[in-house]
Design an enzyme around this catalytic site. Structure first.
Site, PDB file in Angstrom:
ATOM      1  N   ASP A   1       0.819  -1.203   0.000  1.00  0.00           N
ATOM      2  CA  ASP A   1       0.000   0.000   0.000  1.00  0.00           C
ATOM      3  C   ASP A   1       0.854   1.254   0.000  1.00  0.00           C
ATOM      4  O   ASP A   1       0.508   2.257  -0.638  1.00  0.00           O
ATOM      5  CB  ASP A   1      -0.910  -0.018   1.236  1.00  0.00           C
ATOM      6  CG  ASP A   1      -2.097   0.912   1.098  1.00  0.00           C
ATOM      7  OD1 ASP A   1      -2.149   1.690   0.138  1.00  0.00           O
ATOM      8  OD2 ASP A   1      -2.984   0.867   1.972  1.00  0.00           O
TER       9      ASP A   1
ATOM     10  N   HIS B   1      -6.992   4.789   7.596  1.00  0.00           N
ATOM     11  CA  HIS B   1      -6.100   5.830   7.109  1.00  0.00           C
ATOM     12  C   HIS B   1      -6.177   7.032   8.047  1.00  0.00           C
ATOM     13  O   HIS B   1      -7.203   7.269   8.683  1.00  0.00           O
ATOM     14  CB  HIS B   1      -6.460   6.253   5.689  1.00  0.00           C
ATOM     15  CG  HIS B   1      -6.017   5.279   4.652  1.00  0.00           C
ATOM     16  ND1 HIS B   1      -5.763   5.624   3.345  1.00  0.00           N
ATOM     17  CD2 HIS B   1      -5.780   3.947   4.713  1.00  0.00           C
ATOM     18  CE1 HIS B   1      -5.382   4.551   2.655  1.00  0.00           C
ATOM     19  NE2 HIS B   1      -5.392   3.527   3.463  1.00  0.00           N
TER      20      HIS B   1
ATOM     21  N   CYS C   1      -4.481   5.398  -1.732  1.00  0.00           N
ATOM     22  CA  CYS C   1      -5.061   4.672  -2.864  1.00  0.00           C
ATOM     23  C   CYS C   1      -4.950   5.551  -4.097  1.00  0.00           C
ATOM     24  O   CYS C   1      -5.499   6.649  -4.123  1.00  0.00           O
ATOM     25  CB  CYS C   1      -6.532   4.326  -2.591  1.00  0.00           C
ATOM     26  SG  CYS C   1      -7.340   3.514  -4.001  1.00  0.00           S
TER      27      CYS C   1
END
Length: 310
Positions: free
Chosen positions: A18, A213, A244
């Site tokens: 990520d 997040h 993202c």
């Protein structure tokens, strides 16, 4: 580990996927190996090391098979990979990954932007991946993470009923677990408690990780809220890298170092040595020297009153 620790949590390090896929820099493969070594030495026992996607889309993940094979040298490390589709799953299984995680968005708009499939198509994709797993690698776990579970930067509001229904559908499709992701940093603690309670009521112990997040500063509070209602697996990213690429403005994974410190300070066992974890920032920064890293504990230092036995 604090002497008074009575509870345990699993911290799943997702920065190598990520984090690295969300920045412009491409970490050289040898530095990825060094980062795996440092994380393992610190006590991290689950690492999402890569995603299996075309290198033309994410050149940061072009060395995915090689990185998986390297991580497999540690017998008690769960080597996890993200796969967006059946082709990626086949490649990950052939590389030897222990666990596959699939992004299934609760937001139809985000699903089309992220994986170019509707939610219903992704549920079917999970079903096909489970069948492939059963055929060629029955010991591998399948996690279907529900992204944009708390709101979407493209669509806006995401119905909690849709999230609960999707969790049920994913378990019915064969997923071993499904967690909730605050992909866009929209969640608040009251919302986290409410939605995780509903998902637990629907699918029981197949409710998996909290992936929060810190985009608006609530990542740690949201993780604590998830813990309060029974979640025991938490995704985090070393140095806070991540976001993202298909959700505008969705920056800021929760910092692994800060999350570990919070739990350990509360007497909750993570199995991770905070000093060694902070030390793992060295190969991270060496591998992507142009990228900023974050973290309150690394900046302020560990308090003199903090004791850890790991």
């Amino acid at each position: 580990m604090n002497q008074t620790a009575t509870e345990q949590v699993l911290i799943s390090e997702v920065g190598m996927r990520d984090g690295l896929q969300s920045i412009k820099s491409i970490m050289p493969t040898e530095y990825k190996f060094k980062l795996i070594d440092a994380l393992y030495e610190a006590g991290v026992r689950e690492i999402e090391v890569c995603s299996f996607v075309p290198a033309t889309l994410l050149p940061q993940m072009a060395d995915a098979p090689e990185v998986v094979r390297y991580a497999l040298r540690y017998p008690d490390l769960t080597v996890m990979a993200l796969v967006p589709n059946l082709r990626g799953a086949r490649n990950a299984l052939q590389a030897g990954a222990h666990k596959l995680t699939l992004p299934v968005s609760a937001s139809e708009a985000h699903s089309l932007a992220n994986v170019r499939k509707t939610r219903e198509q992704m549920v079917q994709e999970v079903r096909q991946i489970v069948a492939l797993r059963n055929e060629i690698a029955p010991g591998v776990k399948i996690e279907a993470g529900i992204s944009t579970a708390f709101g979407c930067t493209i669509q806006g509001m995401v119905s909690e009923d849709d999230v609960v229904r999707l969790a049920s559908q994913l378990v019915a499709a064969g997923a071993d677990e499904t967690g909730l992701s605050d992909t866009t940093g929209y969640a608040n603690p009251a919302q986290v408690r409410r939605l995780f309670r509903r998902v637990f009521a629907e699918i029981g112990d197949k409710c998996g990780a909290a992936h929060m997040h810190n985009t608006r500063g609530l990542g740690m509070a949201n993780n604590l809220a998830a813990y309060d209602v029974g979640v025991r697996t938490f995704d985090a990213s070393l140095g806070g890298l991540g976001g993202c690429p298909y959700a505008p403005g969705a920056s800021g994974n929760v910092v692994t170092e800060d999350l570990v410190f919070m739990f350990e300070a509360m007497g909750i066992d993570t199995g991770i040595n905070i000093d060694k974890l902070i030390g793992a920032r060295v190969p991270l920064q060496a591998g992507v020297p142009e990228e900023a890293v974050y973290g309150m504990v690394a900046e302020a230092g560990v308090p003199l009153t903090f004791q850890q036995q790991v």
